[in-house]
Design a protein around this motif. Structure first.
Motif, PDB file in Angstrom:
ATOM      1  N   ASP A 158       1.108  -1.572   0.234  1.00 35.74           N
ATOM      2  CA  ASP A 158       0.293  -0.339   0.072  1.00 35.74           C
ATOM      3  C   ASP A 158       1.195   1.325  -0.125  1.00 35.74           C
ATOM      4  OD1 ASP A 158      -2.639  -1.735  -0.217  1.00 35.74           O
ATOM      5  OD2 ASP A 158      -2.524  -1.713   2.623  1.00 35.74           O
ATOM      6  N   LYS A 159       0.406   2.361  -0.318  1.00 36.04           N
ATOM      7  CA  LYS A 159       0.995   3.535  -0.509  1.00 36.04           C
ATOM      8  C   LYS A 159       0.738   4.127   0.518  1.00 36.04           C
ATOM      9  CE  LYS A 159       0.651   4.969  -5.342  1.00 36.04           C
ATOM     10  NZ  LYS A 159      -0.342   6.477  -5.627  1.00 36.04           N
ATOM     11  N   SER A 161       0.100   6.931   4.192  1.00 33.98           N
ATOM     12  CA  SER A 161      -0.608   8.176   3.720  1.00 33.98           C
ATOM     13  C   SER A 161      -0.483   8.785   5.553  1.00 33.98           C
ATOM     14  CB  SER A 161      -1.543   8.345   3.967  1.00 33.98           C
ATOM     15  OG  SER A 161      -2.392   7.259   3.866  1.00 33.98           O
ATOM     16  N   GLN A 166      -1.035  11.383   1.132  1.00 33.35           N
ATOM     17  CA  GLN A 166       0.110  10.474   0.628  1.00 33.35           C
ATOM     18  C   GLN A 166       1.700  10.940   0.772  1.00 33.35           C
ATOM     19  OE1 GLN A 166      -0.979   8.381  -3.491  1.00 33.35           O
ATOM     20  NE2 GLN A 166      -2.109   7.319  -2.463  1.00 33.35           N
ATOM     21  N   ALA A 168       3.675   9.350  -1.176  1.00 34.40           N
ATOM     22  CA  ALA A 168       3.900   8.102  -2.396  1.00 34.40           C
ATOM     23  C   ALA A 168       5.429   8.208  -3.842  1.00 34.40           C
ATOM     24  CB  ALA A 168       2.548   8.469  -3.999  1.00 34.40           C
ATOM     25  N   ASP A 172       8.201  13.194  -1.064  1.00 37.37           N
ATOM     26  CA  ASP A 172       7.598  12.932  -0.171  1.00 37.37           C
ATOM     27  C   ASP A 172       8.538  11.649   1.066  1.00 37.37           C
ATOM     28  OD1 ASP A 172       5.742  14.187  -1.039  1.00 37.37           O
ATOM     29  OD2 ASP A 172       4.315  12.432  -1.824  1.00 37.37           O
ATOM     30  N   ARG A 244       7.802  -0.035  -2.052  1.00 39.56           N
ATOM     31  CA  ARG A 244       6.714  -1.027  -2.127  1.00 39.56           C
ATOM     32  C   ARG A 244       6.560  -2.132  -2.257  1.00 39.56           C
ATOM     33  NH1 ARG A 244       2.028   2.079  -5.757  1.00 39.56           N
ATOM     34  NH2 ARG A 244       0.621   0.807  -4.360  1.00 39.56           N
TER      35      ARG A 244
END
Length: 331
Positions: A158-159, A161, A166, A168, A172, A244
């Motif tokens: 999952d991304k 957050s 978020q 990603a 970030d 990921r």
């Protein structure tokens, strides 16, 4: 006498100059990062992850004087915590911050489980046992196909957050890692100055003498292993979230050795030394990538030269956060 006075007066000025230079370089790097290509940002993210790992391992090696060659196991625990709790593998999709907390707790428990059987070991024997522990964790991960995906790993994570924001893009994760490194570095620095940190230092200098003056060496060692493992697991969880994808190939003995080398080359027991060591061992290979046939030889010669010229590391133990603060603010 006059020469001695002149030298004493020059030292604060030199410290102030070095402190402001370090501060200016750090700020310039941070401010220019958002304008860099994604590839360069990913390299900086890798640097920050290794700095985080170095800070964690430094608690055991630098502060407590225990040689741990299995630190990559805690890195794997954190990474697979995210891989299992934020993917279709188990059908779980937990929030990122909650997974970080779970990873930290699992890391601490794993650190204590490692610490208990090695409490009486020192030197080479401790290094061999911790090395074996790291390999055992990797082999277990590699063979539990039904849970960890085996050699193929776990994909489609999952991304991440945080509070609905978020995370990603590489930039970030750069900000997330930078904030994490600053928080963890500050906490570890305060720990070093605490009663527990003084107990670690006493164990490092002479374990028998430390026990003789009333220090509970068992609890202090377990605290060192638990704290170190917690940081390693947090780094692993962030690493998995940024990629990921997670697989056993990322947690080999080579990774543990690399982190140890970072600490030794940069300066044992010094957070700034870890940054310097990571910069050399993580950034230089990227800068020398076009010299693929020669870069390993060059790095090897460079490390040998540094160890001969600076056996205590690039950054001396005396130049720590306290000295930087005094240099910047005159306190």
């Amino acid at each position: 006498m006059a020469a001695a006075d002149t030298l004493a007066a020059a030292r604060p000025r030199a410290n102030r100059t070095i402190s402001w230079l370090v501060f200016a370089i750090a700020i310039a790097l941070i401010m220019t990062t958002p304008f860099l290509p994604n590839y360069h940002v990913r390299v900086l993210n890798s640097l920050l992850i290794y700095i985080l790992l170095g800070i964690g391992l430094n608690i055991v090696i630098g502060y407590t004087g225990l040689l741990d060659l299995g630190f990559v196991a805690f890195y794997a625990v954190g990474a697979y915590s995210y891989g299992l709790l934020a993917s279709p593998q188990l059908g779980l999709h937990m929030p990122f911050l909650l997974i970080l907390l779970v990873a930290a707790c699992l890391g601490a428990v794993t650190g204590i489980l490692l610490g208990i059987p090695v409490l009486r070991l020192r030197g080479d024997y401790l290094a061999i046992v911790t090395l074996g522990f790291g390999e055992i964790i990797r082999i277990i991960i590699n063979n539990l196909d039904w849970l960890t995906g085996g050699p193929q790993g776990i994909a489609r994570l999952d991304k991440a957050s945080i509070l609905g924001i978020q995370i990603a893009r590489p930039i970030d994760f750069f900000w997330l890692l930078l904030i994490t490194v600053l928080i963890v570095g500050t906490v570890v620095w305060r720990l070093e100055r605490s009663i527990l940190g003084k107990a670690w230092a006493a164990i490092r200098e002479d374990q028998d003498a430390a026990r003789g003056i009333g220090i509970n060496t068992t609890n202090a060692k377990l605290a060192a292993f638990a704290t170190s493992a917690t940081i390693g697991s947090i780094a692993g969880a962030i690493f998995a979230a940024s990629q990921r994808f997670v697989s056993p190939e990322s947690f080999t003995l080579q990774e543990s050795v690399l982190i140890v080398l970072m600490i030794v080359v940069g300066g044992i027991g010094n957070i700034f030394g870890i940054v310097a060591g990571a910069a050399i061992l993580i950034l230089l290979p990227e800068l020398l990538r076009e010299f693929a046939e020669w870069r390993i030889l060059f790095l090897g010669l460079l490390m040998i030269s540094l160890i001969i010229a600076r056996p205590a590391g690039i950054v001396p133990r005396s130049f720590g956060p306290e000295k930087l603060i005094r240099g910047l603010f005159g306190k």
